[in-house]
Design a protein around this motif. Structure first.
Motif, PDB file in Angstrom:
ATOM      1  N   THR A  96      -0.438   4.115  11.899  1.00  0.00           N
ATOM      2  CA  THR A  96       0.792   3.373  11.615  1.00  0.00           C
ATOM      3  C   THR A  96       1.577   4.037  10.486  1.00  0.00           C
ATOM      4  O   THR A  96       2.799   4.185  10.554  1.00  0.00           O
ATOM      5  CB  THR A  96       0.465   1.922  11.228  1.00  0.00           C
ATOM      6  OG1 THR A  96      -0.213   1.294  12.318  1.00  0.00           O
ATOM      7  CG2 THR A  96       1.722   1.145  10.904  1.00  0.00           C
ATOM      8  N   ARG A  97       0.855   4.448   9.440  1.00  0.00           N
ATOM      9  CA  ARG A  97       1.512   5.120   8.318  1.00  0.00           C
ATOM     10  C   ARG A  97       2.134   6.435   8.763  1.00  0.00           C
ATOM     11  O   ARG A  97       3.253   6.763   8.382  1.00  0.00           O
ATOM     12  CB  ARG A  97       0.503   5.366   7.200  1.00  0.00           C
ATOM     13  CG  ARG A  97       1.102   5.983   5.935  1.00  0.00           C
ATOM     14  CD  ARG A  97       0.015   6.380   4.964  1.00  0.00           C
ATOM     15  NE  ARG A  97      -0.899   5.269   4.720  1.00  0.00           N
ATOM     16  CZ  ARG A  97      -2.127   5.434   4.228  1.00  0.00           C
ATOM     17  NH1 ARG A  97      -2.596   6.636   3.985  1.00  0.00           N
ATOM     18  NH2 ARG A  97      -2.894   4.391   4.019  1.00  0.00           N
ATOM     19  N   GLY A 129      -4.588   8.515  -0.149  1.00  0.00           N
ATOM     20  CA  GLY A 129      -3.488   8.158   0.742  1.00  0.00           C
ATOM     21  C   GLY A 129      -2.766   9.393   1.235  1.00  0.00           C
ATOM     22  O   GLY A 129      -2.374   9.487   2.405  1.00  0.00           O
ATOM     23  N   SER A 185      -2.958  11.087   5.278  1.00  0.00           N
ATOM     24  CA  SER A 185      -1.746  11.358   6.049  1.00  0.00           C
ATOM     25  C   SER A 185      -1.643  12.820   6.454  1.00  0.00           C
ATOM     26  O   SER A 185      -1.104  13.134   7.512  1.00  0.00           O
ATOM     27  CB  SER A 185      -0.512  10.951   5.231  1.00  0.00           C
ATOM     28  OG  SER A 185      -0.469   9.546   5.040  1.00  0.00           O
ATOM     29  N   LYS A 216       5.363   5.802  10.555  1.00  0.00           N
ATOM     30  CA  LYS A 216       6.446   5.418   9.643  1.00  0.00           C
ATOM     31  C   LYS A 216       6.991   6.627   8.894  1.00  0.00           C
ATOM     32  O   LYS A 216       8.193   6.713   8.621  1.00  0.00           O
ATOM     33  CB  LYS A 216       5.962   4.346   8.671  1.00  0.00           C
ATOM     34  CG  LYS A 216       5.745   2.993   9.342  1.00  0.00           C
ATOM     35  CD  LYS A 216       5.509   1.888   8.335  1.00  0.00           C
ATOM     36  CE  LYS A 216       5.424   0.545   9.031  1.00  0.00           C
ATOM     37  NZ  LYS A 216       5.284  -0.594   8.103  1.00  0.00           N
ATOM     38  N   SER A 237      -4.532   1.974  10.834  1.00  0.00           N
ATOM     39  CA  SER A 237      -3.704   1.940   9.620  1.00  0.00           C
ATOM     40  C   SER A 237      -3.132   3.317   9.296  1.00  0.00           C
ATOM     41  O   SER A 237      -1.973   3.442   8.887  1.00  0.00           O
ATOM     42  CB  SER A 237      -4.516   1.426   8.439  1.00  0.00           C
ATOM     43  OG  SER A 237      -5.643   2.254   8.196  1.00  0.00           O
ATOM     44  N   ASN A 252       0.828  -1.204   0.000  1.00  0.00           N
ATOM     45  CA  ASN A 252       0.000   0.000   0.000  1.00  0.00           C
ATOM     46  C   ASN A 252       0.859   1.249   0.000  1.00  0.00           C
ATOM     47  O   ASN A 252       1.700   1.431  -0.850  1.00  0.00           O
ATOM     48  CB  ASN A 252      -0.971  -0.026   1.187  1.00  0.00           C
ATOM     49  CG  ASN A 252      -1.933  -1.194   1.091  1.00  0.00           C
ATOM     50  OD1 ASN A 252      -2.379  -1.555   0.004  1.00  0.00           O
ATOM     51  ND2 ASN A 252      -2.235  -1.797   2.222  1.00  0.00           N
ATOM     52  N   GLU A 253       0.666   2.134   0.983  1.00  0.00           N
ATOM     53  CA  GLU A 253       1.405   3.392   1.021  1.00  0.00           C
ATOM     54  C   GLU A 253       2.682   3.294   1.855  1.00  0.00           C
ATOM     55  O   GLU A 253       3.339   4.303   2.113  1.00  0.00           O
ATOM     56  CB  GLU A 253       0.517   4.502   1.610  1.00  0.00           C
ATOM     57  CG  GLU A 253      -0.768   4.740   0.854  1.00  0.00           C
ATOM     58  CD  GLU A 253      -0.572   5.390  -0.497  1.00  0.00           C
ATOM     59  OE1 GLU A 253       0.556   5.818  -0.793  1.00  0.00           O
ATOM     60  OE2 GLU A 253      -1.555   5.452  -1.264  1.00  0.00           O
ATOM     61  N   GLU A 254       3.034   2.097   2.302  1.00  0.00           N
ATOM     62  CA  GLU A 254       4.195   1.976   3.158  1.00  0.00           C
ATOM     63  C   GLU A 254       5.472   2.292   2.386  1.00  0.00           C
ATOM     64  O   GLU A 254       5.572   2.068   1.191  1.00  0.00           O
ATOM     65  CB  GLU A 254       4.276   0.560   3.733  1.00  0.00           C
ATOM     66  CG  GLU A 254       3.019   0.103   4.446  1.00  0.00           C
ATOM     67  CD  GLU A 254       2.723   0.911   5.694  1.00  0.00           C
ATOM     68  OE1 GLU A 254       3.608   1.636   6.155  1.00  0.00           O
ATOM     69  OE2 GLU A 254       1.597   0.807   6.198  1.00  0.00           O
ATOM     70  N   SER A 255       6.471   2.784   3.083  1.00  0.00           N
ATOM     71  CA  SER A 255       7.748   3.092   2.468  1.00  0.00           C
ATOM     72  C   SER A 255       8.449   1.801   2.057  1.00  0.00           C
ATOM     73  O   SER A 255       8.514   0.844   2.823  1.00  0.00           O
ATOM     74  CB  SER A 255       8.621   3.874   3.461  1.00  0.00           C
ATOM     75  OG  SER A 255       9.887   4.133   2.909  1.00  0.00           O
TER      76      SER A 255
END
Length: 288
Positions: A221-222, A252, A256, A225, A218, A62-65
């Motif tokens: 968490t993003r 997304g 954020s 990160k 979620s 997903n949008e995770e690094s």
């Protein structure tokens, strides 16, 4: 400057989700996309014993690094075997070798240095290398060769879906491109839509606190990160983007920024207050 190019992708074992081999038909560089689980397939190929430049990527989520490690070796297959034993984070390996077996150790060291530098400048991936070190001594004719090789590698690995060497859209956009704004919940963010996703621009200000009911884990968490990776930093009493950051979608990005659930197609607006969906629809109609 972009230009039309013909790229050939070959499936050596017939599996579209397995090992892939790409090359530009007029160049002498070949790039392998290798799932970690299928590393043994690559090790059985003659190219695995060559001098090569390689990139290790973590799994896309997903949008995770996404993490990336860049390296080079005189025996690239052997080095990948070592990383298989000692590095846990990676999911796929991208390997670049010469069709004519003419990339030398000197080429490889320069290509590694230049790739790490470009990867750091783009900021798309979290590099596991640290700094790029000092530029290796490279004679001018050989450096010119390296830059041509690097350009081919850049195009091929981007085509494979890993644009680690590509600048973010915000670095290359036309000055006429539309800038969108998000100001909900005290935020003050700017962003740009591109074919790759939505880039939130440096110095954009985010909401600091989550909402009681509309900020799921979620998103929390993003957000954490983004802080841990240095994308979001405190500037006095404000939480800001320390650099441009590419999200896969407008939603997304707005989630954020606002720090709650959000529909980015309505929460991002032009300076005149037109939402992203309406603005882009007008652009499509005008272009036809």
């Amino acid at each position: 400057m972009t230009k039309p190019q013909t790229i050939q992708i070959f499936l050596p074992f017939g599996n579209p989700q397995g090992t892939r081999v790409a090359e530009i038909t007029t160049r002498t560089v070949r790039v392998f996309d290798i799932p970690r689980k299928l590393l043994s397939e690559f090790l059985n190929m003659t190219e695995s014993t060559q001098v090569g430049l390689y990139f290790l990527f973590s799994e896309v989520d997903n949008e995770e690094s996404i993490s990336c490690y860049i390296g080079q070796s005189g025996d690239v297959g052997k080095r990948l075997q070592q990383h298989h034993q000692k590095k846990d984070f990676w999911h796929r390996a991208i390997v670049a070798v010469s069709l004519t077996n003419t990339i030398t150790d000197t080429h490889a060291k320069y290509l590694e240095w230049a790739s790490i530098r470009l990867g750091q400048e783009s900021g798309r991936y979290q590099l596991e290398n640290g700094n790029s070190g000092s530029k290796p001594h490279t004679p001018a004719p050989l450096e010119a060769d390296c830059e041509e090789i690097l350009e081919t590698i850049r195009v091929l690995i981007s085509t494979m879906g890993f644009p680690v060497l590509e600048p973010l859209p915000s670095h290359t956009i036309d000055r006429q491109s539309t800038t969108y704004y998000c100001t909900a919940r005290g935020s003050n963010a700017r962003g740009i839509l591109s074919s790759e996703g939505f880039t939130v621009l440096k110095d954009s200000i985010c909401a600091i606190k989550p909402t009681a009911k509309a900020t799921p884990q979620s998103i929390k968490t993003r957000r954490q990160k983004l802080k841990d990776s240095g994308v979001l930093v405190m500037d006095g009493d404000k939480l800001v983007f320390a650099r441009d950051y590419l999200f896969q979608s407008p939603s997304g990005a707005s989630c954020s920024v606002i720090y709650r659930t959000s529909n980015g197609w309505t929460d991002w607006k032009t300076a005149d207050g037109v939402d992203l969906a309406t603005s882009e629809e007008k652009t499509i109609i005008q272009s036809n």
